[in-house]
Design an enzyme around this catalytic site. Structure first.
Site, mmCIF file in Angstrom:
data_model
loop_
_atom_site.group_PDB
_atom_site.id
_atom_site.type_symbol
_atom_site.label_atom_id
_atom_site.label_comp_id
_atom_site.label_asym_id
_atom_site.label_seq_id
_atom_site.Cartn_x
_atom_site.Cartn_y
_atom_site.Cartn_z
ATOM 1 N N HIS A 159 -25.368 3.463 -59.917
ATOM 2 C CA HIS A 159 -24.288 3.666 -60.749
ATOM 3 C C HIS A 159 -23.228 4.666 -60.046
ATOM 4 O O HIS A 159 -23.885 5.560 -59.624
ATOM 5 C CB HIS A 159 -24.437 4.021 -62.166
ATOM 6 C CG HIS A 159 -23.380 4.155 -63.151
ATOM 7 N ND1 HIS A 159 -22.153 4.999 -63.151
ATOM 8 C CD2 HIS A 159 -23.028 2.906 -63.925
ATOM 9 C CE1 HIS A 159 -21.447 4.404 -64.225
ATOM 10 N NE2 HIS A 159 -21.795 3.266 -64.466
ATOM 11 N N ASP A 193 -26.724 -2.464 -67.521
ATOM 12 C CA ASP A 193 -26.841 -3.874 -67.467
ATOM 13 C C ASP A 193 -28.299 -4.606 -67.072
ATOM 14 O O ASP A 193 -28.833 -5.559 -67.264
ATOM 15 C CB ASP A 193 -26.004 -4.324 -66.148
ATOM 16 C CG ASP A 193 -24.729 -4.243 -66.363
ATOM 17 O OD1 ASP A 193 -24.257 -4.707 -67.280
ATOM 18 O OD2 ASP A 193 -24.064 -3.816 -65.188
ATOM 19 N N HIS A 253 -19.443 -4.560 -61.041
ATOM 20 C CA HIS A 253 -18.951 -3.892 -62.236
ATOM 21 C C HIS A 253 -19.586 -4.835 -63.376
ATOM 22 O O HIS A 253 -20.947 -5.085 -63.429
ATOM 23 C CB HIS A 253 -17.457 -4.075 -62.181
ATOM 24 C CG HIS A 253 -16.967 -3.303 -63.477
ATOM 25 N ND1 HIS A 253 -17.563 -2.351 -64.197
ATOM 26 C CD2 HIS A 253 -15.669 -3.225 -64.021
ATOM 27 C CE1 HIS A 253 -16.640 -1.822 -65.047
ATOM 28 N NE2 HIS A 253 -15.622 -2.210 -64.928
HETATM 29 C C1 COA Z 1 -22.806 0.211 -59.076
HETATM 30 C C2 COA Z 1 -22.813 0.652 -57.529
HETATM 31 C C3 COA Z 1 -21.923 -0.579 -57.138
HETATM 32 C C4 COA Z 1 -22.462 1.710 -57.585
HETATM 33 O O1 COA Z 1 -22.246 1.901 -55.959
HETATM 34 P P1 COA Z 1 -21.528 3.210 -55.370
HETATM 35 O O2 COA Z 1 -21.531 4.166 -56.109
HETATM 36 O O3 COA Z 1 -20.278 2.501 -54.555
HETATM 37 O O4 COA Z 1 -22.845 3.526 -54.125
HETATM 38 P P2 COA Z 1 -23.038 2.875 -53.158
HETATM 39 O O5 COA Z 1 -23.027 1.503 -52.904
HETATM 40 O O6 COA Z 1 -22.456 3.764 -51.987
HETATM 41 O O7 COA Z 1 -24.793 3.198 -52.699
HETATM 42 C C5 COA Z 1 -24.977 4.441 -52.541
HETATM 43 C C6 COA Z 1 -26.494 4.131 -51.753
HETATM 44 O O8 COA Z 1 -27.446 3.593 -52.950
HETATM 45 C C7 COA Z 1 -27.850 2.479 -52.634
HETATM 46 N N1 COA Z 1 -27.982 1.620 -53.905
HETATM 47 C C8 COA Z 1 -27.038 1.672 -54.632
HETATM 48 N N2 COA Z 1 -27.358 0.576 -55.610
HETATM 49 C C9 COA Z 1 -28.611 0.199 -55.319
HETATM 50 C C10 COA Z 1 -29.310 -0.978 -55.938
HETATM 51 N N3 COA Z 1 -28.959 -1.573 -56.904
HETATM 52 N N4 COA Z 1 -30.444 -1.135 -55.195
HETATM 53 C C11 COA Z 1 -30.644 -0.709 -54.089
HETATM 54 N N5 COA Z 1 -30.046 0.253 -53.435
HETATM 55 C C12 COA Z 1 -28.764 0.721 -53.981
HETATM 56 C C13 COA Z 1 -27.142 1.888 -51.541
HETATM 57 O O9 COA Z 1 -27.568 1.031 -50.636
HETATM 58 C C14 COA Z 1 -26.518 3.115 -50.708
HETATM 59 O O10 COA Z 1 -27.473 3.468 -49.644
HETATM 60 P P3 COA Z 1 -27.348 3.887 -48.351
HETATM 61 O O11 COA Z 1 -26.363 5.316 -48.712
HETATM 62 O O12 COA Z 1 -28.690 4.143 -47.894
HETATM 63 O O13 COA Z 1 -26.478 2.984 -47.715
HETATM 64 C C15 COA Z 1 -24.228 -0.008 -56.724
HETATM 65 O O14 COA Z 1 -25.143 0.791 -57.568
HETATM 66 C C16 COA Z 1 -24.645 -1.327 -57.004
HETATM 67 O O15 COA Z 1 -24.157 -2.174 -56.337
HETATM 68 N N6 COA Z 1 -25.379 -1.567 -58.094
HETATM 69 C C17 COA Z 1 -25.881 -3.043 -58.501
HETATM 70 C C18 COA Z 1 -24.980 -3.835 -59.422
HETATM 71 C C19 COA Z 1 -25.049 -3.094 -60.585
HETATM 72 O O16 COA Z 1 -25.912 -2.997 -61.212
HETATM 73 N N7 COA Z 1 -23.488 -2.837 -61.187
HETATM 74 C C20 COA Z 1 -23.619 -2.583 -62.424
HETATM 75 C C21 COA Z 1 -23.063 -1.180 -62.487
HETATM 76 S S1 COA Z 1 -22.881 -0.439 -64.250
#
Ligand code: COA
Length: 380
Positions: free
Chosen positions: A262, A317, A222
């Site tokens: 996201h 971010d 987050h």
């Molecule tokens: C924000 C976040 C937690 C959203 O996650 P979510 O909706 O739960 O999505 P998931 O974790 O299920 O990811 C979906 C897919 O996208 C991929 N993915 C998501 N964010 C990614 C990233 N930053 N880099 C590489 N791959 C990513 C995941 O590996 C997953 O791939 P898969 O289906 O092949 O396993 C996630 O995108 C993330 O961890 N981002 C990095 C941290 C970040 O910037 N957070 C700030 C958000 S404002």
């Protein structure tokens, strides 16, 4: 359908809200109908707080009195500052220090336990006004400096920078920071806002909700991501590594790129676009384009690789850290600064939800054993 399990509550509607709307397909964010771009460029953080808390943009007279009331609440009790000193001495992490100090602030709130929407907003105003004072004091004490008392004549953004550095900020820095506060103020039912709402739905006080929100925001999935992005940029810089090579290595290890992806946005976050433009302006006027060069290279590479098309696009971010760096703000204060802004949204959502409150209480599908035979302790 009633028993359908939605992991992470993805897409589940739990409440109605007039506060903010995120369209993740087209990349649009509005606060009470106003496009974030118009607010970021045209309204101060104080105007945005008024909008979120009172339902409309203020007139000039309303803003004057609102901003004065907010500024009048900036000072914190000496005991809180002493606690902040103790936390800094103990090397506490800034978000954890903020969480502890925010919880402590309730001891000095003249409203006591809030029992109606009005007192919730009054308490919310005090928390919002005091968080910057706590944060700036923590940072100064950590640096071996004395805290700087707030100046009620400065704006919310300007006063924070003043308390942090001891010098009144220039107009560009104040305006840049104010814009960042506006961009982070609210964002639908993100994890920290939902946390605050869940706590608020028990009719616990606003301090409890905000303290819980700070805890939720501290996580790297987050609010912690802005710090992660900047640490990556510093690591690239220190090792003289090609930013694209850094991304390739992380992807080869199956890692995630901080600042990308996201839960709601499947295209570039509109806040990232505004901050990217800001970073471009700041870099061009300072002549230092290092962070802009790295972030652009990473974004271009991931776009070429089809990641952005797959919906894993830059989020807020990805650019905020580079903008804060240009203001001289230390990296581990980025997430606390996010909290300093998002507190406005937490309070608005708690107050809105409590107006027509229903305890939030979902359930889990039980997958544990059935009919386990109980064996008394002395026979186990
Ligand atoms: C924000 C976040 C937690 C959203 O996650 P979510 O909706 O739960 O999505 P998931 O974790 O299920 O990811 C979906 C897919 O996208 C991929 N993915 C998501 N964010 C990614 C990233 N930053 N880099 C590489 N791959 C990513 C995941 O590996 C997953 O791939 P898969 O289906 O092949 O396993 C996630 O995108 C993330 O961890 N981002 C990095 C941290 C970040 O910037 N957070 C700030 C958000 S404002």
């Amino acid at each position: 359908m009633a028993d359908e399990l939605k992991r992470g509550l993805e897409g589940v509607l739990v409440a109605e809200s007039d506060l903010s709307y995120v369209d993740g397909e087209v990349g649009k964010l509005v606060y009470r109908g106003y496009d974030i771009e118009d607010l970021a460029r045209g309204a101060s953080y104080e105007e945005v707080l008024y909008l979120l808390w009172h339902g409309s943009l203020p007139t000039a007279a309303e803003l004057d009195s609102f901003a004065a009331d907010l500024a009048a609440e900036r000072e914190v009790n000496d005991d809180v500052i002493e606690t902040v000193r103790a936390l800094a001495d103990a090397d506490e992490r800034p978000m954890a220090a903020l969480r502890t100090a925010t919880s402590m602030l309730s001891a000095y709130d003249p409203d006591g336990e809030s029992d109606d929407g009005e007192s919730a907003l009054r308490q919310g105003r005090r928390i919002t006004a005091k968080i910057p004072t706590v944060l700036a004091a923590f940072e100064r004490v950590r640096q071996g400096e004395e805290p700087v008392a707030p100046d009620p004549d400065l704006s919310h953004a300007g006063n924070f920078l003043y308390m942090l550095t001891g010098t009144e900020p220039d107009a560009v820095s104040e305006e840049t920071f104010d814009m960042a506060l506006t961009l982070h103020a609210d964002h639908g039912l993100n994890a920290s806002t939902f946390t605050a709402m869940v706590i608020g739905s028990t009719m616990a006080d606003v301090y409890s909700g905000v303290t819980g929100g700070i805890g939720a925001l501290s996580g790297p999935l987050h609010g912690g991501a802005n710090q992660d992005v900047m640490e990556v940029l510093h690591e690239i810089d220190a090792s003289s590594k090609d930013p694209v090579q850094w991304v390739k290595d992380v992807r080869a290890d199956g890692g995630r790129i901080p600042g990308f992806g996201h839960r709601v946005y499947k295209v570039k976050d509109p806040r990232a676009k505004i901050l990217e433009e800001k970073l471009r302006d700041l870099s061009e006027s300072s002549g230092d384009t290092k962070w802009l060069d790295y972030t652009t290279a990473i974004e271009e590479y991931l776009t070429d690789q089809g990641l952005v098309e797959k919906g894993i696009a830059p989020n807020v971010d990805f650019y905020s850290g580079s903008v804060y760096d240009s203001l001289g703000i230390p990296v581990d204060m980025y997430t606390p600064i996010f909290a300093m802004s998002r507190v406005g949204g937490w309070i608005a959502h708690v107050a809105e939800y409590q107006e027509d409150n229903r305890l939030i209480r979902p359930r889990a599908r039980y997958t544990g054993p059935e009919d386990a035979e109980f064996i008394p302790l002395d026979e186990r």
